[in-house]
Design a protein around this motif. Structure first.
Motif, short mmCIF file in Angstrom:
data_model
loop_
_atom_site.label_atom_id
_atom_site.label_comp_id
_atom_site.label_asym_id
_atom_site.label_seq_id
_atom_site.Cartn_x
_atom_site.Cartn_y
_atom_site.Cartn_z
N ARG A 43 -40.23 18.61 0.98
CA ARG A 43 -40.46 17.92 -0.29
C ARG A 43 -41.00 18.88 -1.35
NH1 ARG A 43 -42.26 14.11 3.38
NH2 ARG A 43 -44.45 14.69 3.06
N GLU B 122 -41.36 18.36 6.99
CA GLU B 122 -40.95 17.42 5.94
C GLU B 122 -41.78 17.58 4.68
OE1 GLU B 122 -41.16 13.68 7.94
OE2 GLU B 122 -39.14 13.88 8.79
N GLN C 50 -38.22 21.09 -2.49
CA GLN C 50 -37.29 20.36 -3.35
C GLN C 50 -37.81 20.31 -4.79
OE1 GLN C 50 -34.14 19.09 -2.38
NE2 GLN C 50 -33.99 19.07 -4.60
N ARG C 51 -39.13 20.10 -4.94
CA ARG C 51 -39.71 20.11 -6.29
C ARG C 51 -39.58 21.49 -6.93
NH1 ARG C 51 -43.57 16.88 -3.62
NH2 ARG C 51 -44.96 18.66 -3.37
#
Length: 83
Positions: free
Chosen positions: A54, A50, A57-58
């Motif tokens: 994240r 996870e 995703q950035r």
């Protein structure tokens, strides 16, 4: 049947491939990064997966916003690998 986490990783992978369609070198780097991560992380390491989702995703947001000016890749081999 795939877990929600697996579906999220797959979705992110597809988004990266779409966003990098016009950059073949970046596309290959993305593919290799996902392959490496598939081997590197255990399926039970959900917190680590996870966290990396994240982070990815950035990076995808930066790629989509064209805030990445260039791309380069480098491979460093350890002394033990030469023997």
């Amino acid at each position: 049947m795939h877990s929600k986490l697996q579906l999220t990783v797959l979705s992110l992978y597809k988004q990266f491939l779409r966003a990098s369609a016009e950059h073949p070198a970046l596309r290959e780097h993305i593919k290799q990064s996902f392959r490496d991560a598939a081997v590197k992380y255990e399926k039970t390491d959900t917190f680590l997966i996870e966290y990396n989702l994240r982070r990815a995703q950035r990076q995808l947001d930066s790629l989509r916003n064209h805030s990445i000016a260039g791309f380069s890749s480098m491979t460093i081999k350890s002394e033990n690998a030469r023997r």
